[in-house]
Write an enzyme that holds these catalytic residues in place. Sequence first.
Site, PDB file in Angstrom:
ATOM      1  N   TRP A 185       3.759  -6.194  13.155  1.00 49.07           N
ATOM      2  CA  TRP A 185       4.811  -5.496  12.407  1.00 49.07           C
ATOM      3  C   TRP A 185       6.053  -5.127  13.212  1.00 49.07           C
ATOM      4  CZ3 TRP A 185       4.944  -0.969  15.077  1.00 49.07           C
ATOM      5  CH2 TRP A 185       3.745  -0.450  15.576  1.00 49.07           C
TER       6      TRP A 185
ATOM      7  N   CYS B 196       3.446   8.593  -5.481  1.00 49.29           N
ATOM      8  CA  CYS B 196       4.273   9.771  -5.214  1.00 49.29           C
ATOM      9  C   CYS B 196       3.322  10.954  -5.035  1.00 49.29           C
ATOM     10  CB  CYS B 196       5.209  10.008  -6.393  1.00 49.29           C
ATOM     11  SG  CYS B 196       6.132  11.540  -6.257  1.00 49.29           S
TER      12      CYS B 196
ATOM     13  N   GLU C  68      -7.043   4.413  15.576  1.00 52.43           N
ATOM     14  CA  GLU C  68      -6.708   2.989  15.664  1.00 52.43           C
ATOM     15  C   GLU C  68      -6.017   2.745  17.001  1.00 52.43           C
ATOM     16  OE1 GLU C  68      -4.445   1.707  12.263  1.00 52.43           O
ATOM     17  OE2 GLU C  68      -5.768   2.733  10.858  1.00 52.43           O
TER      18      GLU C  68
ATOM     19  N   GLU D 253      -1.722  -8.907   7.370  1.00 58.36           N
ATOM     20  CA  GLU D 253      -1.975  -8.678   8.800  1.00 58.36           C
ATOM     21  C   GLU D 253      -2.687  -9.847   9.474  1.00 58.36           C
ATOM     22  OE1 GLU D 253      -3.694  -4.733   8.895  1.00 58.36           O
ATOM     23  OE2 GLU D 253      -1.722  -3.838   8.543  1.00 58.36           O
TER      24      GLU D 253
ATOM     25  N   MET E 186      -1.555 -11.986  11.364  1.00 58.18           N
ATOM     26  CA  MET E 186      -1.084 -12.205  12.735  1.00 58.18           C
ATOM     27  C   MET E 186      -1.420 -11.018  13.645  1.00 58.18           C
ATOM     28  SD  MET E 186       0.227 -15.195  12.862  1.00 58.18           S
ATOM     29  CE  MET E 186       1.219 -15.208  14.356  1.00 58.18           C
ATOM     30  N   HIS E 187      -2.196 -10.069  13.142  1.00 56.19           N
ATOM     31  CA  HIS E 187      -2.542  -8.865  13.923  1.00 56.19           C
ATOM     32  C   HIS E 187      -3.878  -9.092  14.631  1.00 56.19           C
ATOM     33  CE1 HIS E 187      -3.559  -4.728  14.867  1.00 56.19           C
ATOM     34  NE2 HIS E 187      -2.443  -4.290  14.324  1.00 56.19           N
TER      35      HIS E 187
ATOM     36  N   ARG F 127       0.845  -1.203   0.000  1.00 52.76           N
ATOM     37  CA  ARG F 127       0.000   0.000   0.000  1.00 52.76           C
ATOM     38  C   ARG F 127       0.879   1.253   0.000  1.00 52.76           C
ATOM     39  NH1 ARG F 127      -2.360  -0.122   6.253  1.00 52.76           N
ATOM     40  NH2 ARG F 127      -0.343  -0.476   7.245  1.00 52.76           N
TER      41      ARG F 127
ATOM     42  N   ASN G 115      -4.953   7.403   4.294  1.00 53.43           N
ATOM     43  CA  ASN G 115      -4.626   6.660   5.514  1.00 53.43           C
ATOM     44  C   ASN G 115      -3.146   6.831   5.833  1.00 53.43           C
ATOM     45  OD1 ASN G 115      -5.762   4.389   7.418  1.00 53.43           O
ATOM     46  ND2 ASN G 115      -3.701   3.738   6.851  1.00 53.43           N
ATOM     47  N   GLU G 116      -2.873   7.376   6.995  1.00 54.02           N
ATOM     48  CA  GLU G 116      -1.503   7.479   7.525  1.00 54.02           C
ATOM     49  C   GLU G 116      -0.490   8.007   6.509  1.00 54.02           C
ATOM     50  OE1 GLU G 116      -0.429   3.723   9.272  1.00 54.02           O
ATOM     51  OE2 GLU G 116      -1.431   4.212  11.129  1.00 54.02           O
TER      52      GLU G 116
HETATM   53  C1  GAL Z   1      -1.798   1.093  10.849  1.00 53.12           C
HETATM   54  C2  GAL Z   1      -2.672   1.121   9.615  1.00 53.12           C
HETATM   55  C3  GAL Z   1      -3.698   0.022   9.613  1.00 53.12           C
HETATM   56  C4  GAL Z   1      -3.072  -1.275  10.010  1.00 53.12           C
HETATM   57  C5  GAL Z   1      -2.417  -1.122  11.355  1.00 53.12           C
HETATM   58  C6  GAL Z   1      -1.793  -2.397  11.866  1.00 53.12           C
HETATM   59  O1  GAL Z   1      -0.550   1.679  10.596  1.00 53.12           O
HETATM   60  O2  GAL Z   1      -3.321   2.350   9.472  1.00 53.12           O
HETATM   61  O3  GAL Z   1      -4.270  -0.078   8.340  1.00 53.12           O
HETATM   62  O4  GAL Z   1      -2.137  -1.644   9.046  1.00 53.12           O
HETATM   63  O5  GAL Z   1      -1.410  -0.161  11.261  1.00 53.12           O
HETATM   64  O6  GAL Z   1      -1.201  -2.195  13.127  1.00 53.12           O
END
Ligand code: GAL
Length: 639
Positions: A323, A109, A315, A363, A365-366, A105, A143-144
């Site tokens: 991660w 640029c 979040e 993700e 494992m999240h 993702r 997003n971020e």
């Molecule tokens: C954030 C992101 C989310 C998800 C999350 C996982 O940085 O906005 O989409 O990836 O981390 O911890």
Amino acid sequence: MKPELGVCYYPEHWPEVIWAEDAARMVENGLSWVRIGEFAWSRMELTPGDLQFDWLDRAIDTLGAAGLKVVLGTPTATPPRWMLEKYPDMLAVDADGNPRKFGSRRHYCFSHQGYIEECARITQIMGKRYGRNPHIAAWQIDNEYGCHDTTISYSPVALAAFQNWLEDQYGSIDALNTAWGNVFWSMEYDGFDQIDLPNLTVTEPNPAHVLAFRRFSSDQVVMFNKAQVDVLRKLTDAPLLHNYMGRVLEFDHFKVGADLDIATWDSYPIGFLSDRLEVEEAHKAAFLQQGDPDMQAFHHDLYRAVGRGRWWVMEQQPGPVNWAPYNPAPLQGMVRLWSLEAVAHGAEVVSYFRWRQAPFAQEQMHAGLLTPDNRPAPALAEARETADTLAQIGSVTQRKADVAILFDYASDWAWATQPQGAGFDYFRLVFSTYRALRRAGLSVDFLSPDSIPADGYKIILAPGLATIDKDLERSISNGCDLAILGPRSGAITRDFQIPQTGRPGLVGLDSHVDLIETLPPTSKRDVSGGGAACHWVERLSGTATALLTHADGTPALTGTGSMWYLANFPNDTLWDRVVRMAAQHTGLSVYPMLSGLRRRETGEHTFLINYNAAPVTWNGHVIDACDALVLEKGAPAEG
Ligand code: GAL
């Protein structure tokens, strides 16, 4: 304001038959907001122009019918694969000249005009369709920004945009050559079209060139965001927001925030402790399953300033992430504690990431609030308990702090460009300042250099503030009883030259930097009476009184009644002394805290927040392990 809870949800990941049950379960568990849509472009537009919004209509209806307020994300952080057929040159390029390819993702640029137009187009389509939808109560743009090192791009489109930007800034090439000092090493240019991006040079590029590129890169993020803001403003009255990340400093959040209504950020306390803080191993071990006791609050306070008082956690970590190098689980109680801490710092909403753990892709494992097979994960019960606690706490209003820190993104860019010593880092310096104030039990506000209220604070600290002109010096002085500047404040001009007026060049204080040393981590310079300088030491001359001296007799802190200058990067002991002296000087009460215990005052309450894995007793109060004690204002010994 009555704080609320929410959750991030991806209807496109799940069979439609379970959406209604999911929505009902969210509500049962005390959640009232749900964020959707921010990565779903490939399902909204299957091929160019093949728009498929029926599923999203039904998802919004289902969530809304359950009583949830929806935050709808624009999907521009994840351009679909077909976009690259259209714009093969839209990818960012890294400092080594390699494209940052499709397959995860944020693969764009910020300078690519074609992509910006595509973003405006999809935003327009969504705004027309949902701008007046009663269930859509806020919009998240992208997003971020900047996450995964995506602010800076060395692409051909960035180069062309940079050359235009330079021409706008400097007007003539002679002005640029002079401003940058290009006579050095025969770096003079004859025209803007000769100026390249500052990567792949033989040795270090001119710091003025790098800093200009950093300012440009930040401006590109502001412009990119504004393109979507401009579209949505015409189509909706709902608030617009963005979710920023922790310790991402590559663009000026105050400038992006000025175009939005609410700042939100993504808080991953355990991930951050393991992957983005320079702290001792013993500290990491002590807070392994709780996160650093100041990192979250720092960002809460910073983003409260970015949102001009309005901010959320978009979040919130609910369990192990995927991660960080190591991914332990939060101790029992921490998800609730993080949520209550955010509320204490003014969060309007705390939203958990994510509803159900994904069984596929990056993700898997999240953790989420539910397991991939739909059973409650440990955080679900804590979300429910948090909702109950919030109902008991009732309204939370913010009160202005007595102490503020001036935060300047451009100072980070400057010091990252020329750190001079490997230990000198802007975030590290400001974070050490913040920690010292919190060890003294003080609540802290952040200020941007452009928004210092007159006569507002007892103390303003501006550590490492790279550039200070007369106007800024005046507004800092007018904004407080005592200003504490330094180290490395007023040290360069906007174009990265040492000011002719000397460093720090303050009108109100006769102290001049004659020499600068940086130190390796194994070395420090003691300060008489306790504490030491680390990383960075300045040798000062001038008539200002030395309030503290290094062991060799050189000033460590100089000052007049209303302005002090700190000549080094203090270690914790020295910071504690400086904070005590400043509090005494301004008549401010301090509340010395225990390790891992923090205090935050709101309009109605004092929150005592215990990050320790064991209960602590402070001022006669027992605060349970991983718990927050909420005292009513005026309660005995509220502290
Ligand atoms: C954030 C992101 C989310 C998800 C999350 C996982 O940085 O906005 O989409 O990836 O981390 O911890």
